[in-house]
Design a protein around this motif. Structure first.
Motif, PDB file in Angstrom:
ATOM      1  N   ILE A 115       0.871  -1.189  -0.036  1.00 18.38           N
ATOM      2  CA  ILE A 115      -0.126   0.029  -0.078  1.00 18.38           C
ATOM      3  C   ILE A 115       0.880   1.399  -0.035  1.00 18.38           C
ATOM      4  O   ILE A 115       1.745   1.511   0.789  1.00 18.38           O
ATOM      5  N   GLY A 116       0.397   2.110  -0.840  1.00 15.75           N
ATOM      6  CA  GLY A 116       1.280   3.507  -0.925  1.00 15.75           C
ATOM      7  C   GLY A 116       2.227   3.467  -2.122  1.00 15.75           C
ATOM      8  O   GLY A 116       2.634   2.331  -2.736  1.00 15.75           O
ATOM      9  N   GLY A 127      -0.905   3.694  -8.503  1.00 12.37           N
ATOM     10  CA  GLY A 127      -0.845   3.598  -9.656  1.00 12.37           C
ATOM     11  C   GLY A 127       0.365   4.539 -10.296  1.00 12.37           C
ATOM     12  O   GLY A 127       0.831   4.337 -11.218  1.00 12.37           O
ATOM     13  N   ALA A 128       0.365   5.865  -9.742  1.00 12.49           N
ATOM     14  CA  ALA A 128       1.266   6.900 -10.169  1.00 12.49           C
ATOM     15  C   ALA A 128       2.684   6.505 -10.263  1.00 12.49           C
ATOM     16  O   ALA A 128       3.596   6.609 -11.006  1.00 12.49           O
ATOM     17  N   VAL A 179       5.616   4.083  -2.419  1.00 12.11           N
ATOM     18  CA  VAL A 179       7.020   3.718  -2.161  1.00 12.11           C
ATOM     19  C   VAL A 179       6.870   2.386  -2.309  1.00 12.11           C
ATOM     20  O   VAL A 179       7.879   1.560  -3.057  1.00 12.11           O
ATOM     21  N   ALA A 180       6.047   1.537  -1.607  1.00 14.10           N
ATOM     22  CA  ALA A 180       6.054  -0.043  -1.825  1.00 14.10           C
ATOM     23  C   ALA A 180       5.587  -0.537  -3.085  1.00 14.10           C
ATOM     24  O   ALA A 180       6.333  -1.403  -3.710  1.00 14.10           O
ATOM     25  N   ALA A 181       4.708   0.375  -3.920  1.00 13.78           N
ATOM     26  CA  ALA A 181       4.401   0.096  -5.125  1.00 13.78           C
ATOM     27  C   ALA A 181       5.858   0.223  -5.934  1.00 13.78           C
ATOM     28  O   ALA A 181       5.884  -0.722  -6.946  1.00 13.78           O
ATOM     29  N   ALA A 182       6.322   1.226  -6.010  1.00 14.80           N
ATOM     30  CA  ALA A 182       7.620   1.452  -6.908  1.00 14.80           C
ATOM     31  C   ALA A 182       8.649   0.348  -6.641  1.00 14.80           C
ATOM     32  O   ALA A 182       9.188  -0.122  -7.581  1.00 14.80           O
ATOM     33  N   THR A 183       8.812   0.028  -5.430  1.00 12.86           N
ATOM     34  CA  THR A 183       9.854  -1.042  -5.075  1.00 12.86           C
ATOM     35  C   THR A 183       9.408  -2.389  -5.599  1.00 12.86           C
ATOM     36  O   THR A 183      10.149  -2.952  -6.169  1.00 12.86           O
ATOM     37  N   THR A 184       8.183  -2.810  -5.505  1.00 13.81           N
ATOM     38  CA  THR A 184       7.772  -3.863  -6.253  1.00 13.81           C
ATOM     39  C   THR A 184       7.791  -3.873  -7.534  1.00 13.81           C
ATOM     40  O   THR A 184       8.268  -4.943  -8.322  1.00 13.81           O
ATOM     41  N   ASP A 230      -0.290   8.866  -0.767  1.00  8.63           N
ATOM     42  CA  ASP A 230      -0.208   8.328   0.022  1.00  8.63           C
ATOM     43  C   ASP A 230      -1.214   8.767   1.051  1.00  8.63           C
ATOM     44  O   ASP A 230      -0.788   9.301   2.268  1.00  8.63           O
ATOM     45  N   ARG A 231      -2.498   8.868   0.812  1.00  7.53           N
ATOM     46  CA  ARG A 231      -3.461   9.372   1.794  1.00  7.53           C
ATOM     47  C   ARG A 231      -4.717   8.651   1.209  1.00  7.53           C
ATOM     48  O   ARG A 231      -5.104   8.489  -0.115  1.00  7.53           O
TER      49      ARG A 231
END
Length: 247
Positions: free
Chosen positions: A50-51, A192-193, A53-58, A162-163
């Motif tokens: 969720i969020g 998504g972004a 940073v986590a999405a970009a890492t994945t 992130d909200r």
């Protein structure tokens, strides 16, 4: 050529994992990935977290470590624009970060270093997702969980931040500010972004489809939990399978 299917929450991927053929669970960067086939096509299922940073890492792990050919995001979002209602589907045309503000050094919402506010999705993938969503909401492919109401497929701009937007005044203020700046946003979510930005960096096709679980207002918390548990996973199952058959 492997297609990565991302979702933020386990419930959004439960049905897809159950459908996975030759399933193999892998771990990397503290995350679990499910490798296998859907409709005879190689896929890699993963939770983004969720969020942003986590999405970009994945997303980075999917490209750098697993070498996927494309990334598709499925899940839920809050409806912002008028007429984007619970049970509708939004196919993203582009994403922006609604909490990005490096002003006065850069215009509000512009991402420093990119000279852009919006990150476009892959046109072909988005069209295939739009067709899959249309079939899912039509008489032939309609899910019984949606009831008897009419639901629509929308195509356009989605905002990430992130909200968890969950009050009517906040949703209205966000929508109005973006609209006045020339960014008519259909829906709001949290990942998504970031994935779109990573995919631009690596020249990887990216597309996203979001089911509207709530109106990002004061009922969002209750609506969100119920919708994710009862409908989101089925949406992902039907629409992703329809997509895979066309790749």
């Amino acid at each position: 050529m492997t297609t990565a299917i991302l979702s933020a929450l386990p419930e959004e991927q439960a049905s897809l994992i159950a459908r996975l053929e030759r399933a193999q669970r892998l771990t990397h960067a503290g995350r679990s990935f499910w490798k296998g086939e859907l409709c005879g096509r190689p896929v890699l299922l993963a939770l983004s977290g969720i969020g942003k940073v986590a999405a970009a890492t994945t997303a980075t792990a999917l490209v750098e470590h697993f070498g996927v050919a494309r990334i598709v995001f499925t899940g839920v979002a809050g409806g912002l624009a008028e007429g984007v209602n619970v049970g509708d589907v939004v196919v993203a045309q582009a994403f922006l970060q609604h909490d990005m503000d490096a002003s006065p050094l850069f215009p509000r919402w512009e991402v420093p270093g990119y000279a852009r506010t919006r990150f476009d999705c892959d046109a072909r993938l988005a069209t295939l997702l739009q067709d899959a969503a249309g079939n899912c909401l039509s008489g032939a492919g309609r899910l019984p969980e949606l009831g008897d109401g009419a639901h629509r497929v929308h195509h356009g701009l989605v905002a990430s931040g992130d909200r968890f937007v969950s009050s009517a005044p906040e949703a209205q203020q966000l929508s109005q500010a973006l609209q006045e700046a020339g960014h008519p946003v259909l829906a709001v979510e949290m990942e998504g972004a970031a994935v779109a930005q990573v995919c631009l960096d690596y020249s990887i096709p990216f597309a996203a489809i979001r089911t509207i679980s709530d109106r990002a207002d004061d009922t969002a918390h209750a609506d969100f939990a119920h919708f994710v548990q009862t409908v989101a996973s089925r949406y992902a199952e039907h629409m992703v399978q329809a997509l895979m058959r066309t790749l």
